[in-house]
Design an enzyme around this catalytic site. Structure first.
Site, mmCIF file in Angstrom:
data_model
loop_
_atom_site.group_PDB
_atom_site.id
_atom_site.type_symbol
_atom_site.label_atom_id
_atom_site.label_comp_id
_atom_site.label_asym_id
_atom_site.label_seq_id
_atom_site.Cartn_x
_atom_site.Cartn_y
_atom_site.Cartn_z
ATOM 1 N N GLU A 257 6.951 10.250 -1.487
ATOM 2 C CA GLU A 257 6.706 9.410 -2.662
ATOM 3 C C GLU A 257 5.436 9.916 -3.332
ATOM 4 O O GLU A 257 4.646 10.658 -2.737
ATOM 5 C CB GLU A 257 6.524 7.947 -2.262
ATOM 6 N N GLY B 16 0.814 -1.210 0.000
ATOM 7 C CA GLY B 16 0.000 0.000 0.000
ATOM 8 C C GLY B 16 0.849 1.262 0.000
ATOM 9 O O GLY B 16 2.065 1.224 0.238
ATOM 10 N N CYS B 17 0.203 2.394 -0.252
ATOM 11 C CA CYS B 17 0.932 3.656 -0.388
ATOM 12 C C CYS B 17 1.547 4.115 0.931
ATOM 13 O O CYS B 17 2.763 4.367 1.012
ATOM 14 C CB CYS B 17 0.028 4.726 -0.979
ATOM 15 N N TYR B 18 0.742 4.229 1.979
ATOM 16 C CA TYR B 18 1.286 4.586 3.291
ATOM 17 C C TYR B 18 2.303 3.541 3.774
ATOM 18 O O TYR B 18 3.399 3.900 4.226
ATOM 19 C CB TYR B 18 0.162 4.712 4.318
#
Length: 343
Positions: free
Chosen positions: A309, A148-150
């Protein structure tokens, strides 16, 4: 040439996959699905892909996907698990950008995502898609659960410290802030421009569904439990994540800048900035790069790690393509070398 399909192509991660894949020299996009927009051209919904993607959305049926070598699922959580078993039986590799196969504990997944998992037998087979930690396993995987992103930003920020064993694992804090695209493309009052512009807020401070994924990943890296306080925030920008991590050093004599420089020296998509730097989300926008900076406040045993990011690229679609490159024995950076967009 790798024949690629995308299930769920109308969302932001699907659009980002298409944008990146059209510039990939070893991949050919052959099928993009959408239940609600089948028959509609991709360029009609995403005009920026005119002249690059000459396809119409089709129904997410096996008949429309069986000619693929790899299929990306850019679908809401809970969708992929219904179709992935049948696709794997056809010998097609799968890279899932949702959370369906990230968490190994079924009860934990069902608690956070509010539904019964339909493919629990694949959880042990799925390889967690964080190349900086799991590169070897990804190379041999048929099913990758893209990080996932986080979780990507937090785990990358802590990797050197955990593998060195130089921080107190009982008290780690991560404050993360994401752009509005992290919530997806669906209509929502909370994501209207007038709601998000000129504002900054925390949300899910008492518990966010990315936390168990992060904790599982950190435990895999450290070899034991890491107690994490994680607080997400919403930024008034379209795309980007800024994560600030706080930890207590067990050895205050360690040179943390040198530790990070050496650890990430050969990582193609992690750039450790010079001492004293403060990375910005705009520097990585549209790219697959993470910029990392590490700080030691004076007269303190604290270490502060800053990570930025693009949540849609390194936090999702770019990282998924990075995994694809590994799975098909390509140079890991293929199709992903473009720098960030400025202004």
């Amino acid at each position: 040439m790798i024949k690629v399909g995308i299930v769920g192509g109308t969302g932001y991660t699907g659009a980002e996959l298409m944008r990146l894949l059209v510039g990939h020299p070893d991949a050919e996009l052959v099928s993009v699905t959408s239940r609600s927009d089948q028959g509609t051209s991709v360029a009609h919904i995403y005009p920026h892909l005119r002249g690059s993607v000459d396809l119409a959305f089709v129904a997410p049926d096996l008949e429309n996907l069986k000619g693929c070598d790899v299929i990306f699922f850019a679908t809401p959580h809970g969708v992929a698990q219904h179709t992935v078993p049948a696709i794997l039986k056809l010998g097609i590799k799968v890279i899932d950008l949702s959370a369906d196969f990230r968490i190994r504990d079924v009860a934990v997944w069902e608690h956070w995502y509010g539904q019964t998992h339909q493919a629990t037998d694949l959880l042990d087979q799925a390889v967690y898609g964080l190349p900086e930690f799991n590169r070897g396993k990804i190379k041999n995987a048929d099913l990758v659960a893209c990080a996932g992103c986080y979780p990507t930003s937090v785990q990358i920020g802590l990797l050197p410290l955990l593998e060195k064993g130089c921080i107190d694992l009982s008290d780690v804090i991560a404050n993360s802030a994401s752009g509005a695209s992290g919530a997806g493309r669906q209509a929502s009052v909370a994501n209207l421009l007038s709601e998000t512009s000129d504002s900054f807020k925390a949300y899910s401070a008492s518990g966010h569904r990315h936390q168990p994924e992060i904790e599982q990943g950190l435990a895999d890296i450290a070899g034991r439990e890491v107690k994490l306080t994680f607080v997400p925030h919403l930024l008034p920008i379209n795309r980007g994540i800024h994560t600030t991590i706080y930890a207590n050093l067990l050895d205050t004599k360690i040179d943390v800048q040198a530790l990070f420089d050496e650890y990430f020296e050969k990582e193609p998509f992690v750039d450790v900035l010079p001492a004293g730097s403060h990375p910005q989300t705009r520097s990585v926008r549209g790219s697959n790069y993470c910029h990392v900076a590490v700080h030691r406040p004076k007269n303190s045993n604290k270490v502060i790690v800053l990570v930025v990011e693009d949540n849609l690229t390194k936090g999702a679609s770019g990282q998924a393509i990075q995994c694809m490159n590994l799975m098909f024995n390509l140079e890991e950076t293929t199709g992903l070398k473009s720098p960030g967009l400025l202004p």
